[in-house]
Design an enzyme around this catalytic site. Structure first.
Site, PDB file in Angstrom:
ATOM      1  N   ASN A  25      -2.885   8.475  13.797  1.00 10.55           N
ATOM      2  CA  ASN A  25      -4.463   9.240  13.629  1.00 10.55           C
ATOM      3  C   ASN A  25      -4.171  10.205  14.609  1.00 10.55           C
ATOM      4  OD1 ASN A  25      -4.539   8.477  10.660  1.00 10.55           O
ATOM      5  ND2 ASN A  25      -6.177   7.273  11.560  1.00 10.55           N
TER       6      ASN A  25
ATOM      7  N   CYS B 120      -0.559   6.139   6.108  1.00 12.11           N
ATOM      8  CA  CYS B 120      -2.074   5.317   5.994  1.00 12.11           C
ATOM      9  C   CYS B 120      -2.127   3.707   4.556  1.00 12.11           C
ATOM     10  CB  CYS B 120      -3.007   6.671   5.750  1.00 12.11           C
ATOM     11  SG  CYS B 120      -4.812   6.063   5.725  1.00 12.11           S
ATOM     12  N   HIS B 121      -3.164   2.873   4.703  1.00 13.81           N
ATOM     13  CA  HIS B 121      -3.461   2.442   3.863  1.00 13.81           C
ATOM     14  C   HIS B 121      -4.548   2.781   3.291  1.00 13.81           C
ATOM     15  CE1 HIS B 121      -3.910   0.785   7.897  1.00 13.81           C
ATOM     16  NE2 HIS B 121      -5.497   1.396   7.344  1.00 13.81           N
TER      17      HIS B 121
ATOM     18  N   HIS C 294      -7.472  10.982   4.110  1.00 14.76           N
ATOM     19  CA  HIS C 294      -8.966  10.222   4.545  1.00 14.76           C
ATOM     20  C   HIS C 294      -9.532  11.112   3.434  1.00 14.76           C
ATOM     21  CE1 HIS C 294      -8.322   8.223   8.419  1.00 14.76           C
ATOM     22  NE2 HIS C 294      -7.870   7.653   7.458  1.00 14.76           N
TER      23      HIS C 294
ATOM     24  N   TYR D  98     -16.420  13.556   6.934  1.00  8.61           N
ATOM     25  CA  TYR D  98     -16.386  14.475   5.915  1.00  8.61           C
ATOM     26  C   TYR D  98     -16.839  15.697   5.159  1.00  8.61           C
ATOM     27  CZ  TYR D  98     -12.376  11.070   7.545  1.00  8.61           C
ATOM     28  OH  TYR D  98     -11.181  10.398   8.196  1.00  8.61           O
TER      29      TYR D  98
END
Length: 486
Positions: free
Chosen positions: A150, A171-172, A201, A258
């Site tokens: 990241n 990413c997971h 994300h 976010y």
């Protein structure tokens, strides 16, 4: 299949490197691969080398393990390069959390956008571009760069636009979100299908099907609200599901960073988070968690080494993308996953130049993204706010333009909801000065930044945040694990 060399940069991330190697070794065609491990820490490198060597020896595999702090040597002839680096380590990361708190910005993770994530990108991008230069010059022609580090979108954006190498960001979050949906709906293995799309994300489950039946918003809301654990841990995600109509991939704590509505007032934060685990919204939660895990590993290394002496079980191969991508590229066995790539029209209502996370298929011909996805408008609007910050952040990192960096931080949704421009300008000066050793592109700006700080008029405070927990010692972690296992 020809001889295969896989280089792992940041291999000192011991637990994650172990998982990647175990996954890859579960593929029969990869029994004789070479893992070239590289890290700036000789200490961590020696530990992970010992662990991977034990896995190979116990399973009687012909795989070769090398380890070196000379990154360029590790990349020589590599067909695949995997990065899981944290530039600046936990020292810089602590500043990513601590300094914004002085200005009222309370982050749970701070590694994607927000003030911490943007500065993390500034540290990472020059190093990512060095990796790309080495890949172009000494790796196998056409080598793939698989980035796990990241801030995902920023790193991948820089590697593709400026590094000029074949890059896939991984990413997971999608896998974990899918597991949650399967659990609340009572789906058995292979019964749940979904399309998840957006940006890293901030990826959205835009189509969910159980045994082929489309699951609507109301059914999904009811399922999450009825769950005894998720109904308490995922309050932000459930609220967003109600308002946007789709579920987000990201954890409660991450998502709250976010979307500024959930963390902009300290007195509101407790309403939306859950303190049962760091990932649900704790102030500086991931910093605490990573610090504890590092300390625990250092103390219990002999235990971790002993655990590496187990026989590999392909049925327990993880759902991390890397091994499945390599298997598809090398054998032609098709793999469907969710990948970070240039948009280029794949998502119709996001900019062409941004980095998206969306479904794709991998085979011998490479990665092919599934095009023609249109996000719900609220999801697209949320993504756009981050994309604009990411674009400015990447350009600032490449050019060393501190004014553009400040503009990027100012436009961050959470920072902008809390700080005025004067506060942002001083906060960025303070972060750049504190992290100067990892920010070579801002060397010419440091003198002026220090001078401005000396005359700064913005009042700050030393604040631990709204929901902070102390770092626990190894004995406390052991006791917690004992109670969970009991």
């Amino acid at each position: 299949m020809s001889s295969l060399k896989i280089a792992i940069i940041g291999a000192g991330s011991v637990g994650f490197t172990k998982k990647l190697c175990m996954d890859i070794l579960c593929v029969p065609e990869f029994a004789d691969v070479e893992f070239a491990l590289t890290d700036i820490s000789e200490h961590n490198l020696s530990m992970v080398k010992a662990i991977v060597e034990r896995i190979v020896a116990v399973n009687h595999l012909p795989a070769k393990i090398t380890a070196t702090t000379d990154r360029r040597k590790a990349l020589e002839g590599a067909r695949y390069v995997i990065s899981c680096v944290r530039v600046g380590g936990l020292d810089a990361y602590a500043d990513d959390i601590r300094i914004p708190l002085k200005y009222g910005v309370d982050q749970c993770v701070g590694d994607t956008i927000c003030a911490g994530g943007i500065l993390y990108g500034q540290r990472n991008i020059p190093v990512i571009l060095d990796f790309c230069k080495d890949i172009r010059e000494v790796a196998e022609a056409g080598a793939y760069f698989l980035n796990y580090a990241n801030p995902m979108a920023m790193n991948t954006w820089a590697a593709i636009d400026y590094g000029k190498v074949n890059t896939i960001g991984l990413c997971h979050g999608v896998q974990h979100g899918g597991e949650q949906i399967a659990e609340v709906l009572g789906a058995g293995p292979g019964e749940l299908d979904f399309i998840c799309s957006g940006i890293n994300h901030q990826t959205w489950f835009v189509d969910v099907r159980l045994k082929g039946r489309k699951i609507g918003k109301d059914e999904l809301i009811a399922a999450f609200e009825a769950h005894p654990v998720y109904s308490q841990q995922e309050k932000v995600r459930i609220d967003v599901l109600k308002r946007f109509g789709v579920y987000s991939t990201e954890s409660n704590g991450h998502l709250s960073e976010y979307l500024p509505w959930y963390r902009k007032r300290p007195q509101e934060i407790d309403r939306w988070i859950d303190m049962s685990d760091w990932i649900h919204g704790e102030t500086g939660g991931y910093l605490r968690y990573t610090t504890e895990q590092r300390n625990w590993f250092e103390t219990d290394f002999p235990v971790f080494l002993e655990e590496a002496g187990k026989t590999l079980d392909p049925a327990k191969r993880s759902n991390e993308h890397a091994s499945h991508i390599l298997e598809a590229l090398e054998t032609g066995r098709v793999y469907r996953g969710h990948f970070n790539q240039k948009n280029n029209g794949v998502i119709t209502n996001l900019p062409s130049d941004c980095i998206i996370e969306s479904p794709g298929f991998v085979d011998r011909f490479g990665l092919n993204m599934a095009a023609g996805i249109t996000l719900p408008e609220a999801c697209a609007a949320t993504c756009m706010a981050s994309i604009n910050v990411q674009r400015m952040s990447v350009h600032a990192a490449v050019t060393g333009d501190i004014d553009l960096l400040k503009a990027a931080v100012l436009h961050d949704p959470l920072v902008g909801a809390i700080c005025n421009p004067e506060e942002v300008w001083q906060m960025v000066d303070e972060m750049v000065v504190a992290q100067a050793q990892w920010l070579p592109q801002y060397a010419d700006a440091l003198g002026a930044a220090r001078a401005r700080l000396a005359k700064g008029t913005v009042k700050t405070r030393e604040w631990a945040g709204s929901a902070r927990r102390e770092v626990r010692n190894v004995e406390a972690l052991r006791e917690e694990k004992r109670l969970k296992d009991a």
